[in-house]
Design a protein around this motif. Structure first.
Motif, short mmCIF file in Angstrom:
data_model
loop_
_atom_site.label_atom_id
_atom_site.label_comp_id
_atom_site.label_asym_id
_atom_site.label_seq_id
_atom_site.Cartn_x
_atom_site.Cartn_y
_atom_site.Cartn_z
N GLY A 63 0.79 -1.22 0.00
CA GLY A 63 0.00 0.00 0.00
C GLY A 63 0.82 1.28 0.00
N GLY A 64 2.15 1.17 0.00
CA GLY A 64 3.00 2.34 -0.01
C GLY A 64 3.17 2.89 -1.42
N THR A 65 3.93 3.95 -1.51
CA THR A 65 4.24 4.54 -2.82
C THR A 65 5.75 4.63 -2.98
N ILE A 66 6.17 4.94 -4.19
CA ILE A 66 7.60 5.11 -4.46
C ILE A 66 8.16 6.24 -3.59
N HIS A 67 7.36 7.30 -3.41
CA HIS A 67 7.85 8.50 -2.73
C HIS A 67 7.98 8.33 -1.22
N ASP A 68 7.21 7.41 -0.60
CA ASP A 68 7.35 7.24 0.84
C ASP A 68 8.18 6.00 1.21
N PHE A 69 8.85 5.44 0.22
CA PHE A 69 9.70 4.27 0.46
C PHE A 69 11.04 4.69 1.06
N THR A 70 11.42 4.03 2.15
CA THR A 70 12.75 4.23 2.73
C THR A 70 13.44 2.87 2.76
N GLU A 71 14.66 2.86 2.28
CA GLU A 71 15.40 1.60 2.20
C GLU A 71 15.99 1.23 3.54
N GLN A 72 16.05 -0.07 3.75
CA GLN A 72 16.75 -0.60 4.90
C GLN A 72 18.24 -0.49 4.62
N PRO A 73 19.11 -0.70 5.63
CA PRO A 73 20.55 -0.64 5.36
C PRO A 73 20.91 -1.55 4.20
N LYS A 74 21.77 -1.05 3.34
CA LYS A 74 22.15 -1.78 2.13
C LYS A 74 22.96 -3.01 2.48
N THR A 75 22.71 -4.08 1.70
CA THR A 75 23.49 -5.30 1.83
C THR A 75 23.93 -5.73 0.45
N VAL A 76 24.99 -6.49 0.41
CA VAL A 76 25.47 -7.05 -0.84
C VAL A 76 25.50 -8.55 -0.67
N GLU A 77 24.88 -9.26 -1.62
CA GLU A 77 24.88 -10.71 -1.57
C GLU A 77 26.03 -11.24 -2.40
N THR A 78 26.82 -12.10 -1.78
CA THR A 78 27.93 -12.74 -2.48
C THR A 78 27.79 -14.23 -2.29
N GLY A 79 27.03 -14.86 -3.17
CA GLY A 79 26.81 -16.29 -3.03
C GLY A 79 25.91 -16.55 -1.84
N ALA A 80 26.45 -17.27 -0.84
CA ALA A 80 25.67 -17.64 0.32
C ALA A 80 25.73 -16.58 1.41
N LEU A 81 26.41 -15.47 1.18
CA LEU A 81 26.64 -14.47 2.21
C LEU A 81 25.99 -13.15 1.87
N THR A 82 25.39 -12.52 2.86
CA THR A 82 24.87 -11.17 2.71
C THR A 82 25.65 -10.29 3.69
N ILE A 83 26.37 -9.30 3.14
CA ILE A 83 27.21 -8.44 3.96
C ILE A 83 26.65 -7.03 3.95
N PRO A 84 26.48 -6.42 5.13
CA PRO A 84 26.04 -5.02 5.15
C PRO A 84 27.11 -4.14 4.52
N VAL A 85 26.67 -3.15 3.75
CA VAL A 85 27.59 -2.22 3.12
C VAL A 85 27.72 -1.00 4.01
N ASP A 86 28.93 -0.57 4.25
CA ASP A 86 29.16 0.61 5.07
C ASP A 86 29.00 1.84 4.21
N ASP A 87 27.85 2.50 4.34
CA ASP A 87 27.62 3.72 3.57
C ASP A 87 27.78 4.97 4.43
N GLY A 88 28.36 4.79 5.62
CA GLY A 88 28.63 5.92 6.49
C GLY A 88 27.48 6.26 7.41
N THR A 89 26.33 5.59 7.28
CA THR A 89 25.18 5.92 8.11
C THR A 89 25.17 5.15 9.43
N ALA A 90 25.83 4.00 9.47
CA ALA A 90 25.84 3.22 10.70
C ALA A 90 27.23 2.64 10.90
#
Length: 187
Positions: A63-90
Motif C-alpha cells: 500500500g506504499g508509494t515510491i515516494h514514501d519508500f525508505t530503504e533498509q541498510p544496504k546489503t550485498v549478496e555474495t553467493g551464500a553471504l549477505t554483507i552489510p555495506v558501510d555507507d557511512g550511516t551506521a
C-alpha cells in the motif's frame, strides 16, 4: 563489460517479475537511482539491484508509494553471504565484516558439487523435455548468451542443445542426451 554477464538480469524479466509496464519499472529504477547496464540493445541489472527493487515492490504491494519508500541498510549478496555495506550511516565493525568474509569463504560450494548440480539440471531438462530460453541455458552451462546462441545445435557435457523456436524474445532450446555410437566388436 565491468560485470560478469552471467550475473546480470535482463530488465525485460523484471517487468514480468513485478507484473508492471516498462514505464513503471523505469520509474522504480529512477527512484532507486539505479542505472541498468546496456549490452547491445538490451538493458540489465545486477542481483543487488533486484534485491532493492524487490524491497520497493513489497512496499508498494503493502500500500506504499515510491515516494514514501525508505530503504533498509544496504546489503550485498555474495553467493551464500549477505554483507552489510558501510555507507557511512551506521558504524560497522571491521572485525565483523572480516569474520563474515571468512565465513562466506569457508562455506563456498564445492566446485565438484556445482558441476553435479549443473548436470542434474540438464538431466532433468532432458528427461522432462523442458524447453529452456537462452538466458537460462547460458546460466546452466556457465557460458555467455552469445556463445550459446552462436550455433543452431551444439553438444556439451554429453547433452545436445537444439534451437527449436522462440520463447518471448528469446530463443528456446531442447535439451537431449547425446547418443553414443555403438561399439563394433572385432572377432
Amino acid at each position: 563489460m565491468a560485470k560478469d554477464s552471467a550475473e546480470l538480469i535482463p530488465v525485460s524479466q523484471l517487468q514480468e517479475r513485478y507484473n508492471i509496464k516498462r514505464s513503471a519499472l523505469y520509474n522504480r529504477l529512477s527512484a532507486l537511482e539505479l542505472q541498468p547496464t546496456k549490452v547491445g540493445r538490451r538493458a540489465f541489472v545486477t542481483p543487488a539491484d533486484v534485491v532493492r527493487l524487490d524491497a520497493l515492490g513489497d512496499h508498494i504491494e503493502a500500500g506504499g508509494t515510491i515516494h514514501d519508500f525508505t530503504e533498509q541498510p544496504k546489503t550485498v549478496e555474495t553467493g551464500a553471504l549477505t554483507i552489510p555495506v558501510d555507507d557511512g550511516t551506521a558504524p560497522i565493525s571491521q572485525n565483523a565484516n572480516f569474520a563474515a568474509f571468512l565465513n562466506a569463504f569457508a562455506t563456498q560450494p564445492d566446485p565438484l558439487q556445482l558441476l553435479m548440480n549443473r548436470l542434474d539440471l540438464l538431466e532433468k531438462a532432458a528427461t522432462h523435455e523442458w524447453l529452456l530460453p537462452t538466458s537460462d541455458l547460458s546460466m546452466a552451462l556457465g557460458l555467455s548468451r552469445r556463445s550459446v546462441g552462436k550455433y543452431p545445435k551444439f553438444e556439451r557435457y554429453g547433452f545436445v542443445f537444439t534451437k527449436v523456436g522462440q520463447m518471448g524474445t528469446e530463443t528456446s532450446w531442447r535439451v537431449q542426451k547425446a547418443v553414443k555410437p555403438k561399439k563394433k566388436f572385432k572377432r
